[in-house]
Design a protein around this motif. Structure first.
Motif, mmCIF file in Angstrom:
data_model
loop_
_atom_site.group_PDB
_atom_site.id
_atom_site.type_symbol
_atom_site.label_atom_id
_atom_site.label_comp_id
_atom_site.label_asym_id
_atom_site.label_seq_id
_atom_site.Cartn_x
_atom_site.Cartn_y
_atom_site.Cartn_z
ATOM 1 N N LEU A 55 0.828 -1.211 0.000
ATOM 2 C CA LEU A 55 0.000 0.000 0.000
ATOM 3 C C LEU A 55 0.864 1.263 0.000
ATOM 4 O O LEU A 55 0.550 2.235 -0.687
ATOM 5 C CB LEU A 55 -0.962 0.003 1.184
ATOM 6 C CG LEU A 55 -2.150 -0.960 1.079
ATOM 7 C CD1 LEU A 55 -2.946 -0.953 2.379
ATOM 8 C CD2 LEU A 55 -3.032 -0.632 -0.109
ATOM 9 N N ALA A 56 1.956 1.240 0.756
ATOM 10 C CA ALA A 56 2.861 2.397 0.763
ATOM 11 C C ALA A 56 3.427 2.634 -0.630
ATOM 12 O O ALA A 56 3.492 3.781 -1.095
ATOM 13 C CB ALA A 56 3.984 2.179 1.771
ATOM 14 N N PHE A 57 3.800 1.576 -1.315
ATOM 15 C CA PHE A 57 4.337 1.750 -2.659
ATOM 16 C C PHE A 57 3.264 2.076 -3.680
ATOM 17 O O PHE A 57 3.530 2.778 -4.656
ATOM 18 C CB PHE A 57 5.180 0.539 -3.068
ATOM 19 C CG PHE A 57 6.569 0.657 -2.520
ATOM 20 C CD1 PHE A 57 7.513 1.442 -3.151
ATOM 21 C CD2 PHE A 57 6.904 0.045 -1.336
ATOM 22 C CE1 PHE A 57 8.787 1.594 -2.625
ATOM 23 C CE2 PHE A 57 8.173 0.189 -0.794
ATOM 24 C CZ PHE A 57 9.119 0.971 -1.445
ATOM 25 N N ILE A 58 2.050 1.627 -3.459
ATOM 26 C CA ILE A 58 0.950 2.016 -4.348
ATOM 27 C C ILE A 58 0.725 3.522 -4.247
ATOM 28 O O ILE A 58 0.535 4.202 -5.257
ATOM 29 C CB ILE A 58 -0.334 1.219 -4.022
ATOM 30 C CG1 ILE A 58 -0.154 -0.234 -4.464
ATOM 31 C CG2 ILE A 58 -1.562 1.848 -4.667
ATOM 32 C CD1 ILE A 58 -1.217 -1.186 -3.931
ATOM 33 N N VAL A 59 0.766 4.053 -3.026
ATOM 34 C CA VAL A 59 0.632 5.504 -2.841
ATOM 35 C C VAL A 59 1.779 6.230 -3.537
ATOM 36 O O VAL A 59 1.560 7.210 -4.265
ATOM 37 C CB VAL A 59 0.581 5.864 -1.333
ATOM 38 C CG1 VAL A 59 0.707 7.362 -1.113
ATOM 39 C CG2 VAL A 59 -0.707 5.337 -0.711
ATOM 40 N N TYR A 60 2.991 5.748 -3.351
ATOM 41 C CA TYR A 60 4.162 6.358 -4.001
ATOM 42 C C TYR A 60 4.040 6.284 -5.524
ATOM 43 O O TYR A 60 4.308 7.257 -6.224
ATOM 44 C CB TYR A 60 5.441 5.667 -3.525
ATOM 45 C CG TYR A 60 6.675 6.163 -4.226
ATOM 46 C CD1 TYR A 60 7.207 7.415 -3.941
ATOM 47 C CD2 TYR A 60 7.314 5.391 -5.196
ATOM 48 C CE1 TYR A 60 8.335 7.888 -4.594
ATOM 49 C CE2 TYR A 60 8.440 5.849 -5.846
ATOM 50 C CZ TYR A 60 8.948 7.098 -5.542
ATOM 51 O OH TYR A 60 10.057 7.557 -6.195
ATOM 52 N N GLN A 61 3.635 5.131 -6.037
ATOM 53 C CA GLN A 61 3.463 4.961 -7.475
ATOM 54 C C GLN A 61 2.367 5.884 -7.997
ATOM 55 O O GLN A 61 2.487 6.447 -9.096
ATOM 56 C CB GLN A 61 3.154 3.494 -7.799
ATOM 57 C CG GLN A 61 4.329 2.582 -7.574
ATOM 58 C CD GLN A 61 3.985 1.108 -7.432
ATOM 59 O OE1 GLN A 61 4.823 0.357 -6.998
ATOM 60 N NE2 GLN A 61 2.777 0.688 -7.752
ATOM 61 N N GLY A 62 1.299 6.063 -7.219
ATOM 62 C CA GLY A 62 0.242 6.998 -7.614
ATOM 63 C C GLY A 62 0.778 8.412 -7.719
ATOM 64 O O GLY A 62 0.454 9.153 -8.654
#
Length: 173
Positions: free
Chosen positions: A118-125
């Motif tokens: 989830l942290a990387f999904i936010v970063y990727q977003g």
């Protein structure tokens, strides 16, 4: 309580395991990439990228991927190379440890895997909001899918832990 059919359970379990193996391989590639960023100077990276993309750019001078790679490699500095190395090494190591732990059915690893993704999904977003990339979009969709599968398997794992009679898997001695 809803019971899963054998077909659905097997299909989801297999999809989950294949997805985790792919994430683990991705983590391994990140470790290799991080090591390369530590060992190969930025000017050598630029030369390598020029050699690799030369043929593609002769065929299609407007190729987006080849041009983006050349631009990124041309702008590579020593500090950017060190940042990339540390990022890839840490990200790859955490990913490999979590994938290993989840594949070994370590209950503690499921929430950590979900939080990490989830942290990387936010970063990727955020990265896509700054500069959209289809590769980043596909990676994000894949990560969202793995979060969903992990959440589903975590729930099933907790149910099996709470009620051993619900566990369809053979018991190990």
């Amino acid at each position: 309580m809803m019971q899963r059919t054998l077909f659905a359970g097997n299909w989801l379990d297999k999809t989950f395991k294949v997805s985790l193996v792919l994430k683990g391989l991705d983590g391994l590639l990140e470790l290799v990439g991080g090591i390369l960023f530590l060992l190969v100077p930025p000017d050598r990276i630029g030369s390598l990228v020029r050699v690799i993309t030369q043929h593609e750019l002769i065929e299609d001078p407007g190729d987006l991927v080849a041009n983006a790679l050349r631009d990124a490699a041309g702008a590579m500095t020593v500090s950017a190379s060190i940042f990339a190395a540390v990022y890839l090494l840490l990200h790859g190591l955490v990913k490999i440890v979590l994938v290993w732990a989840v594949l070994r059915d370590k209950l503690w690893a499921y929430p950590w895997m979900i939080a990490f993704l989830l942290a990387f999904i936010v970063y990727q977003g955020y990265q896509m909001a700054v500069a959209f990339s289809w590769a980043m979009a596909l990676l994000t969709v894949f990560d969202i899918f793995i979060v969903w599968l992990t959440w589903h398997e975590y729930g099933a794992h907790k149910t099996r832990s709470a009620d051993p009679a619900e566990d369809p898997r053979p018991r190990q001695a």
